[in-house]
Design a protein around this motif. Structure first.
Motif, PDB file in Angstrom:
ATOM      1  N   THR A 160     -39.719  21.154  -7.211  1.00  0.00           N
ATOM      2  CA  THR A 160     -38.388  22.331  -6.861  1.00  0.00           C
ATOM      3  C   THR A 160     -37.682  22.005  -7.242  1.00  0.00           C
ATOM      4  N   ASN A 161     -36.742  21.011  -7.167  1.00  0.00           N
ATOM      5  CA  ASN A 161     -35.726  20.369  -7.600  1.00  0.00           C
ATOM      6  C   ASN A 161     -35.240  19.353  -8.753  1.00  0.00           C
ATOM      7  N   PHE A 162     -33.796  18.824  -8.862  1.00  0.00           N
ATOM      8  CA  PHE A 162     -33.699  17.893  -9.840  1.00  0.00           C
ATOM      9  C   PHE A 162     -34.331  16.750  -8.904  1.00  0.00           C
ATOM     10  N   GLU A 163     -34.146  16.669  -8.076  1.00  0.00           N
ATOM     11  CA  GLU A 163     -34.274  15.162  -7.094  1.00  0.00           C
ATOM     12  C   GLU A 163     -35.087  15.209  -7.070  1.00  0.00           C
ATOM     13  N   LYS A 164     -36.465  15.614  -6.760  1.00  0.00           N
ATOM     14  CA  LYS A 164     -38.079  15.157  -6.927  1.00  0.00           C
ATOM     15  C   LYS A 164     -38.364  14.901  -8.192  1.00  0.00           C
ATOM     16  N   LEU A 165     -37.999  15.323  -9.237  1.00  0.00           N
ATOM     17  CA  LEU A 165     -38.808  14.593 -10.180  1.00  0.00           C
ATOM     18  C   LEU A 165     -38.415  13.497 -11.014  1.00  0.00           C
ATOM     19  N   VAL A 166     -36.613  13.005 -10.648  1.00  0.00           N
ATOM     20  CA  VAL A 166     -36.242  12.002 -10.493  1.00  0.00           C
ATOM     21  C   VAL A 166     -37.091  10.898  -9.859  1.00  0.00           C
ATOM     22  N   ILE A 167     -37.101  11.084  -8.483  1.00  0.00           N
ATOM     23  CA  ILE A 167     -37.823  10.495  -7.678  1.00  0.00           C
ATOM     24  C   ILE A 167     -39.270  10.278  -8.172  1.00  0.00           C
ATOM     25  N   TYR A 168     -39.661  11.416  -8.460  1.00  0.00           N
ATOM     26  CA  TYR A 168     -41.164  11.063  -8.811  1.00  0.00           C
ATOM     27  C   TYR A 168     -41.571  10.638 -10.569  1.00  0.00           C
ATOM     28  N   LEU A 169     -40.911  10.183 -11.135  1.00  0.00           N
ATOM     29  CA  LEU A 169     -40.440   9.628 -12.470  1.00  0.00           C
ATOM     30  C   LEU A 169     -40.110   8.192 -12.104  1.00  0.00           C
ATOM     31  N   ARG A 170     -39.289   7.618 -11.085  1.00  0.00           N
ATOM     32  CA  ARG A 170     -38.835   6.287 -10.642  1.00  0.00           C
ATOM     33  C   ARG A 170     -39.951   6.260 -10.074  1.00  0.00           C
ATOM     34  N   ASP A 171     -40.968   6.914  -9.358  1.00  0.00           N
ATOM     35  CA  ASP A 171     -41.730   5.815  -8.482  1.00  0.00           C
ATOM     36  C   ASP A 171     -43.217   6.133  -8.828  1.00  0.00           C
ATOM     37  N   ASN A 172     -43.311   6.941 -10.653  1.00  0.00           N
ATOM     38  CA  ASN A 172     -44.493   6.537 -11.157  1.00  0.00           C
ATOM     39  C   ASN A 172     -43.988   5.886 -12.875  1.00  0.00           C
ATOM     40  N   LYS A 295     -27.566  12.070 -14.714  1.00  0.00           N
ATOM     41  CA  LYS A 295     -27.259  12.615 -13.020  1.00  0.00           C
ATOM     42  C   LYS A 295     -28.696  11.697 -12.562  1.00  0.00           C
ATOM     43  N   ALA A 296     -29.778  11.352 -12.891  1.00  0.00           N
ATOM     44  CA  ALA A 296     -30.700  10.645 -12.910  1.00  0.00           C
ATOM     45  C   ALA A 296     -30.469   9.442 -11.965  1.00  0.00           C
ATOM     46  N   LEU A 297     -28.796   8.878 -12.509  1.00  0.00           N
ATOM     47  CA  LEU A 297     -29.255   7.317 -12.336  1.00  0.00           C
ATOM     48  C   LEU A 297     -29.050   6.582 -11.296  1.00  0.00           C
ATOM     49  N   PRO A 298     -28.269   7.729  -9.554  1.00  0.00           N
ATOM     50  CA  PRO A 298     -27.851   7.488  -9.030  1.00  0.00           C
ATOM     51  C   PRO A 298     -29.421   6.857  -8.117  1.00  0.00           C
ATOM     52  N   LEU A 299     -30.536   7.920  -8.386  1.00  0.00           N
ATOM     53  CA  LEU A 299     -31.517   8.044  -7.766  1.00  0.00           C
ATOM     54  C   LEU A 299     -32.645   6.787  -8.427  1.00  0.00           C
ATOM     55  N   TYR A 300     -32.456   6.983  -9.425  1.00  0.00           N
ATOM     56  CA  TYR A 300     -33.950   5.758 -10.407  1.00  0.00           C
ATOM     57  C   TYR A 300     -32.832   5.497 -11.911  1.00  0.00           C
ATOM     58  N   PRO A 301     -32.395   3.931 -11.287  1.00  0.00           N
ATOM     59  CA  PRO A 301     -31.629   3.461 -11.981  1.00  0.00           C
ATOM     60  C   PRO A 301     -31.820   2.614 -13.218  1.00  0.00           C
ATOM     61  N   GLU A 302     -32.884   2.862 -13.483  1.00  0.00           N
ATOM     62  CA  GLU A 302     -33.785   2.173 -14.390  1.00  0.00           C
ATOM     63  C   GLU A 302     -33.873   2.643 -15.216  1.00  0.00           C
ATOM     64  N   VAL A 303     -33.703   4.551 -14.975  1.00  0.00           N
ATOM     65  CA  VAL A 303     -33.785   5.227 -15.894  1.00  0.00           C
ATOM     66  C   VAL A 303     -33.458   5.398 -17.408  1.00  0.00           C
ATOM     67  N   ARG A 304     -32.796   4.651 -17.658  1.00  0.00           N
ATOM     68  CA  ARG A 304     -32.353   4.421 -19.190  1.00  0.00           C
ATOM     69  C   ARG A 304     -33.326   3.377 -20.041  1.00  0.00           C
ATOM     70  N   GLU A 305     -34.017   2.864 -19.165  1.00  0.00           N
ATOM     71  CA  GLU A 305     -35.159   2.185 -19.437  1.00  0.00           C
ATOM     72  C   GLU A 305     -36.536   2.845 -20.205  1.00  0.00           C
ATOM     73  N   LEU A 306     -36.783   3.617 -19.309  1.00  0.00           N
ATOM     74  CA  LEU A 306     -37.738   4.552 -19.545  1.00  0.00           C
ATOM     75  C   LEU A 306     -37.544   5.374 -20.857  1.00  0.00           C
ATOM     76  N   PHE A 307     -36.555   5.558 -21.124  1.00  0.00           N
ATOM     77  CA  PHE A 307     -35.856   6.572 -22.372  1.00  0.00           C
ATOM     78  C   PHE A 307     -36.184   5.348 -23.623  1.00  0.00           C
ATOM     79  N   ALA A 308     -35.510   4.246 -22.814  1.00  0.00           N
ATOM     80  CA  ALA A 308     -35.411   3.208 -24.123  1.00  0.00           C
ATOM     81  C   ALA A 308     -37.266   2.632 -24.742  1.00  0.00           C
ATOM     82  N   VAL A 309     -38.117   2.991 -23.679  1.00  0.00           N
ATOM     83  CA  VAL A 309     -39.141   2.673 -23.906  1.00  0.00           C
ATOM     84  C   VAL A 309     -40.468   3.461 -24.684  1.00  0.00           C
ATOM     85  N   TRP A 310     -39.353   5.057 -24.018  1.00  0.00           N
ATOM     86  CA  TRP A 310     -40.218   5.463 -25.291  1.00  0.00           C
ATOM     87  C   TRP A 310     -39.950   6.060 -26.773  1.00  0.00           C
TER      88      TRP A 310
END
Length: 347
Positions: A160-172, A295-310
């Motif tokens: 329901t919000n951006f933070e939940k989406l980022v946490i979902y991606l981080r934890d999975n 915007k996602a970096l504070p909650l998911y510091p490794e988010v760049r790696e997700l996009f790099a892999v993709w």
């Protein structure tokens, strides 16, 4: 001796010295002697292998028993089914050969899902094949199948919000990314095992995210633009359809997580036919990749790696067969505890 070199040999040995290529022939008698000497060691190796197999099968048996104690997600009645018995034997054989714990956990989850299938359906047959194929995959392929399944084929309904989406991606996704291979051969191997295919066109990760979660990825649109499209009195005509942007309260956005949700929302209010106009206007304000990352970096510091892999591997071209989906789902459940009915994807 050339150069003053000296050589000695024990009885029965032959010294050969040459300034060029030297070929020493091995007779049939010599070859037979070597083979027989090696054959003498086989019973010792067989005994060791037998002991290893027994230990692995015993451990696998304990895992199965423990898994089937969870009666809500497995059925012990399946053990009376000849097809299930055959599948179980293939799974035991696969684990006995590899001894890999990751493979064992995926196999057991696939077996449990298969046990609750009572009809000969595409899901049943896909699970059968998934057990067979799992024995030939490495941790890299398991990870790639799970990441593709998570991002391409699933959607969380409670985002329901951006933070939940980022946490979902981080934890999975965040748990899967470290095992994803950068080698093209890994993706070709997935295709060779009939678990997926490499498409000609690439799929943008941001396009995938905005398609499923566009309602939390809008940066907002000026009120004037909505008025131009829907008329000045659109707040009265479309109550609760357009509202303040989640990321910028001075702007507006469609109040729906995705286009299909917006369509259902409008249909309930007798406003069919406006979905395309509203969503098209709304989608023009979606975040771009770099904006999402920042915007996602504070909650998911490794988010760049997700996009790099993709972006930098064949992940963006990988689609899954039903077998690949079953394996990806089982591994995702192992890693992240995801619970769902696999029949949603394979019917």
């Amino acid at each position: 001796m050339m150069g003053g070199q000296k050589a000695t040999a024990s009885d029965g040995a032959l010294i050969v010295q040459s300034s060029g290529d030297t070929i020493v022939n091995v007779s049939n008698v010599d070859m037979r002697a070597v083979i027989e000497a090696m054959a003498d060691q086989l019973p010792k190796f067989a005994a060791v292998a037998s002991e290893i197999v027994e230990k692995r099968l015993s451990a696998f048996e304990e895992k199965i028993i423990k898994r089937f104690e969870q009666s809500e997600t497995s059925s012990i009645q399946a053990f009376a089914d000849p097809d299930f018995q055959y599948l179980l034997g293939r799974a035991q054989h696969a684990y006995a050969r590899s001894g890999d714990e990751l493979t064992a956990d995926v196999l057991i989850d696939l077996i449990a899902h298969r046990s609750i299938q009572t009809e000969r359906t595409r899901l049943t047959l896909s699970l059968n094949d998934a057990v067979e194929r799992s024995a030939y995959l490495t941790p890299n392929e398991f990870a790639e199948l799970s990441l593709a399944f998570l991002l391409r084929y699933t959607k969380r309904t409670d985002i329901t919000n951006f933070e939940k989406l980022v946490i979902y991606l981080r934890d999975n996704a965040g748990r899967i990314v470290p095992e994803v291979s950068r080698s093209e051969s890994s993706y070709n191997y997935i295709a060779a095992q009939s678990c997926g295919s490499i498409q000609i066109t690439r799929a943008s990760l941001m396009d995938i995210l905005t398609k499923s979660y566009g309602g939390v990825l809008s940066l907002g649109t000026d009120r004037e633009r909505f008025a131009e499209t829907l008329g000045d009195d659109f707040p009265k005509l479309y109550p609760d359809v357009v509202g303040p942007c989640l990321h910028d309260q001075s702007k507006l956005q469609a109040m729906a997580i995705d286009k299909s949700s917006l369509e259902s929302f409008l249909k309930q209010r007798g406003l069919e036919g406006k979905t395309g106009q509203i969503w098209d206007l709304h989608s023009q304000s979606f975040m771009q990749e770099q904006q999402f990352i920042e915007k996602a970096l504070p909650l998911y510091p490794e988010v760049r790696e997700l996009f790099a892999v993709w972006n930098d591997t064949q992940m963006h071209r990988l689609t899954l067969t039903s077998v690949g989906q079953a394996i990806g789902f089982a591994n995702l459940k192992r890693l992240c505890g995801v619970e769902a009915d696999l029949g949603i994807w394979i019917d």
